[in-house]
Design a protein around this motif. Structure first.
Motif, PDB file in Angstrom:
ATOM      1  N   ASN A 149      16.192   2.219  -2.318  1.00  0.00           N
ATOM      2  CA  ASN A 149      16.814   1.041  -2.926  1.00  0.00           C
ATOM      3  C   ASN A 149      16.336  -0.271  -2.312  1.00  0.00           C
ATOM      4  O   ASN A 149      16.691  -1.341  -2.797  1.00  0.00           O
ATOM      5  CB  ASN A 149      18.337   1.139  -2.837  1.00  0.00           C
ATOM      6  CG  ASN A 149      18.867   2.260  -3.704  1.00  0.00           C
ATOM      7  OD1 ASN A 149      18.289   2.594  -4.730  1.00  0.00           O
ATOM      8  ND2 ASN A 149      19.951   2.874  -3.264  1.00  0.00           N
ATOM      9  N   LYS A 150      15.563  -0.188  -1.241  1.00  0.00           N
ATOM     10  CA  LYS A 150      14.981  -1.413  -0.678  1.00  0.00           C
ATOM     11  C   LYS A 150      14.108  -2.063  -1.737  1.00  0.00           C
ATOM     12  O   LYS A 150      13.660  -1.409  -2.689  1.00  0.00           O
ATOM     13  CB  LYS A 150      14.103  -1.095   0.540  1.00  0.00           C
ATOM     14  CG  LYS A 150      14.845  -0.683   1.772  1.00  0.00           C
ATOM     15  CD  LYS A 150      13.830  -0.467   2.902  1.00  0.00           C
ATOM     16  CE  LYS A 150      14.489   0.057   4.143  1.00  0.00           C
ATOM     17  NZ  LYS A 150      13.481   0.376   5.176  1.00  0.00           N
ATOM     18  N   ARG A 151      13.836  -3.338  -1.554  1.00  0.00           N
ATOM     19  CA  ARG A 151      13.021  -4.090  -2.513  1.00  0.00           C
ATOM     20  C   ARG A 151      11.592  -4.260  -2.004  1.00  0.00           C
ATOM     21  O   ARG A 151      11.342  -4.300  -0.789  1.00  0.00           O
ATOM     22  CB  ARG A 151      13.641  -5.466  -2.772  1.00  0.00           C
ATOM     23  CG  ARG A 151      15.069  -5.407  -3.280  1.00  0.00           C
ATOM     24  CD  ARG A 151      15.139  -4.704  -4.597  1.00  0.00           C
ATOM     25  NE  ARG A 151      16.534  -4.445  -4.982  1.00  0.00           N
ATOM     26  CZ  ARG A 151      16.895  -4.064  -6.185  1.00  0.00           C
ATOM     27  NH1 ARG A 151      15.986  -3.865  -7.107  1.00  0.00           N
ATOM     28  NH2 ARG A 151      18.154  -3.840  -6.442  1.00  0.00           N
ATOM     29  N   VAL A 152      10.679  -4.370  -2.935  1.00  0.00           N
ATOM     30  CA  VAL A 152       9.259  -4.502  -2.614  1.00  0.00           C
ATOM     31  C   VAL A 152       9.001  -5.660  -1.647  1.00  0.00           C
ATOM     32  O   VAL A 152       8.211  -5.527  -0.708  1.00  0.00           O
ATOM     33  CB  VAL A 152       8.436  -4.665  -3.914  1.00  0.00           C
ATOM     34  CG1 VAL A 152       7.029  -5.126  -3.636  1.00  0.00           C
ATOM     35  CG2 VAL A 152       8.423  -3.361  -4.701  1.00  0.00           C
ATOM     36  N   HIS A 153       9.684  -6.786  -1.846  1.00  0.00           N
ATOM     37  CA  HIS A 153       9.431  -7.944  -0.978  1.00  0.00           C
ATOM     38  C   HIS A 153       9.770  -7.665   0.478  1.00  0.00           C
ATOM     39  O   HIS A 153       9.289  -8.353   1.381  1.00  0.00           O
ATOM     40  CB  HIS A 153      10.167  -9.199  -1.482  1.00  0.00           C
ATOM     41  CG  HIS A 153      11.655  -9.140  -1.323  1.00  0.00           C
ATOM     42  ND1 HIS A 153      12.286  -9.533  -0.176  1.00  0.00           N
ATOM     43  CD2 HIS A 153      12.621  -8.741  -2.184  1.00  0.00           C
ATOM     44  CE1 HIS A 153      13.594  -9.370  -0.318  1.00  0.00           C
ATOM     45  NE2 HIS A 153      13.821  -8.892  -1.526  1.00  0.00           N
ATOM     46  N   GLN A 154      10.572  -6.636   0.739  1.00  0.00           N
ATOM     47  CA  GLN A 154      10.947  -6.304   2.111  1.00  0.00           C
ATOM     48  C   GLN A 154       9.827  -5.598   2.875  1.00  0.00           C
ATOM     49  O   GLN A 154       9.835  -5.600   4.103  1.00  0.00           O
ATOM     50  CB  GLN A 154      12.202  -5.429   2.119  1.00  0.00           C
ATOM     51  CG  GLN A 154      13.438  -6.156   1.619  1.00  0.00           C
ATOM     52  CD  GLN A 154      14.632  -5.237   1.534  1.00  0.00           C
ATOM     53  OE1 GLN A 154      14.710  -4.358   0.678  1.00  0.00           O
ATOM     54  NE2 GLN A 154      15.568  -5.429   2.464  1.00  0.00           N
ATOM     55  N   ILE A 155       8.896  -5.000   2.167  1.00  0.00           N
ATOM     56  CA  ILE A 155       7.839  -4.248   2.857  1.00  0.00           C
ATOM     57  C   ILE A 155       6.429  -4.755   2.556  1.00  0.00           C
ATOM     58  O   ILE A 155       5.475  -4.300   3.175  1.00  0.00           O
ATOM     59  CB  ILE A 155       7.904  -2.743   2.528  1.00  0.00           C
ATOM     60  CG1 ILE A 155       7.516  -2.463   1.085  1.00  0.00           C
ATOM     61  CG2 ILE A 155       9.270  -2.182   2.870  1.00  0.00           C
ATOM     62  CD1 ILE A 155       7.137  -1.014   0.819  1.00  0.00           C
ATOM     63  N   MET A 156       6.279  -5.679   1.613  1.00  0.00           N
ATOM     64  CA  MET A 156       4.936  -6.101   1.210  1.00  0.00           C
ATOM     65  C   MET A 156       4.237  -6.895   2.312  1.00  0.00           C
ATOM     66  O   MET A 156       4.873  -7.513   3.160  1.00  0.00           O
ATOM     67  CB  MET A 156       5.003  -6.949  -0.062  1.00  0.00           C
ATOM     68  CG  MET A 156       5.554  -8.333   0.133  1.00  0.00           C
ATOM     69  SD  MET A 156       5.598  -9.215  -1.443  1.00  0.00           S
ATOM     70  CE  MET A 156       5.899 -10.874  -0.867  1.00  0.00           C
ATOM     71  N   SER A 165       0.849  -1.192   0.000  1.00  0.00           N
ATOM     72  CA  SER A 165       0.000   0.000   0.000  1.00  0.00           C
ATOM     73  C   SER A 165       0.882   1.239   0.000  1.00  0.00           C
ATOM     74  O   SER A 165       2.077   1.179   0.322  1.00  0.00           O
ATOM     75  CB  SER A 165      -0.917   0.011   1.222  1.00  0.00           C
ATOM     76  OG  SER A 165      -0.181   0.303   2.384  1.00  0.00           O
ATOM     77  N   ASP A 166       0.270   2.367  -0.329  1.00  0.00           N
ATOM     78  CA  ASP A 166       1.017   3.619  -0.274  1.00  0.00           C
ATOM     79  C   ASP A 166       1.464   3.902   1.164  1.00  0.00           C
ATOM     80  O   ASP A 166       2.527   4.461   1.397  1.00  0.00           O
ATOM     81  CB  ASP A 166       0.208   4.775  -0.849  1.00  0.00           C
ATOM     82  CG  ASP A 166      -1.160   4.956  -0.214  1.00  0.00           C
ATOM     83  OD1 ASP A 166      -1.606   4.098   0.582  1.00  0.00           O
ATOM     84  OD2 ASP A 166      -1.813   5.973  -0.528  1.00  0.00           O
ATOM     85  N   ARG A 167       0.701   3.449   2.140  1.00  0.00           N
ATOM     86  CA  ARG A 167       1.089   3.627   3.547  1.00  0.00           C
ATOM     87  C   ARG A 167       2.285   2.750   3.915  1.00  0.00           C
ATOM     88  O   ARG A 167       3.158   3.181   4.666  1.00  0.00           O
ATOM     89  CB  ARG A 167      -0.110   3.341   4.463  1.00  0.00           C
ATOM     90  CG  ARG A 167      -1.182   4.429   4.293  1.00  0.00           C
ATOM     91  CD  ARG A 167      -2.528   4.055   4.858  1.00  0.00           C
ATOM     92  NE  ARG A 167      -3.080   2.756   4.498  1.00  0.00           N
ATOM     93  CZ  ARG A 167      -3.641   2.452   3.325  1.00  0.00           C
ATOM     94  NH1 ARG A 167      -3.690   3.349   2.365  1.00  0.00           N
ATOM     95  NH2 ARG A 167      -4.136   1.266   3.100  1.00  0.00           N
ATOM     96  N   ASP A 168       2.334   1.536   3.372  1.00  0.00           N
ATOM     97  CA  ASP A 168       3.512   0.674   3.587  1.00  0.00           C
ATOM     98  C   ASP A 168       4.759   1.382   3.063  1.00  0.00           C
ATOM     99  O   ASP A 168       5.814   1.379   3.712  1.00  0.00           O
ATOM    100  CB  ASP A 168       3.375  -0.660   2.842  1.00  0.00           C
ATOM    101  CG  ASP A 168       2.247  -1.542   3.343  1.00  0.00           C
ATOM    102  OD1 ASP A 168       1.895  -1.445   4.536  1.00  0.00           O
ATOM    103  OD2 ASP A 168       1.718  -2.327   2.526  1.00  0.00           O
ATOM    104  N   LEU A 169       4.624   1.972   1.892  1.00  0.00           N
ATOM    105  CA  LEU A 169       5.759   2.669   1.278  1.00  0.00           C
ATOM    106  C   LEU A 169       6.185   3.866   2.119  1.00  0.00           C
ATOM    107  O   LEU A 169       7.375   4.048   2.387  1.00  0.00           O
ATOM    108  CB  LEU A 169       5.392   3.119  -0.140  1.00  0.00           C
ATOM    109  CG  LEU A 169       6.497   3.856  -0.883  1.00  0.00           C
ATOM    110  CD1 LEU A 169       7.652   2.923  -1.207  1.00  0.00           C
ATOM    111  CD2 LEU A 169       5.957   4.502  -2.141  1.00  0.00           C
TER     112      LEU A 169
END
Length: 183
Positions: free
Chosen positions: A113-120, A87-91
């Motif tokens: 530079n973090k990857r999406v899988h780190q915050i999804m 979500s935009d809030r996760d980002l």
């Protein structure tokens, strides 16, 4: 409704399709109810515009998509299958609040530079297109989520439903509410 884990690690609500009984497109009636009480399917209100990212896409990529688009969720897909939601809030929680400001430093920029899988969010709660609005409302409230990806039999995303989509659908059924909501 029963939630079942799947091989791909995605949890989906298994909804048995009901017989079509006429009425508005996407509308069905529950067994034992008359045609005057339609039940609207998720398929008729879901957004079919699904934007996806991969596990290894950077947060910079996700940020640029959110900056350009008018939506709040990206689906994380690998080999065509849904594996997560960002979500935009996760980002916003994952990146430095100083990005784009006069005090921005290299360390702040490196958060992109973090990857999406780190915050999804992993193992997202999903529904099938034939599910009912009531099923979506139940899941949104029970799991305190703001969207539900809609998937096919192979867990490929075919749409997404947010709480806003549900409110729009309910407002369109009540003309007075629709005028108050600006629809």
């Amino acid at each position: 409704m029963k939630l079942n884990p799947t091989v791909a690690g995605v949890t989906t609500a298994r909804i048995q399709p009901e017989n079509q009984r006429g009425g508005a497109p996407g509308a069905r009636t529950k067994p034992g109810k008359t045609n005057t009480e339609p039940v609207v399917s998720i398929d008729s209100i879901m957004s079919r515009r699904v934007v996806t990212v991969g596990f290894d896409d950077t947060l910079a990529t996700a940020k640029s998509i959110f900056d350009e688009a008018k939506f709040h969720h990206l689906l994380v897909v690998e080999h065509g299958e849904l594996h997560g939601v960002v979500s935009d809030r996760d980002l916003l929680r994952a990146i430095s609040p100083f990005i784009g400001s006069t005090v921005e430093s290299a360390r702040d920029v490196n958060t992109l530079n973090k990857r999406v899988h780190q915050i999804m969010s992993r193992k997202p709660i999903t529904l099938r297109p034939e599910a009912e609005i009531a099923d979506a409302v139940e899941l949104l409230l029970a799991h305190k989520i703001s969207c539900i990806p809609i998937v096919d039999e192979q867990f490929r995303p075919v749409g997404i439903v947010s709480w806003r989509d549900i409110l729009r659908a309910l407002a369109s059924q009540n003309p007075a509410a629709g005028q108050a909501a600006g629809t």
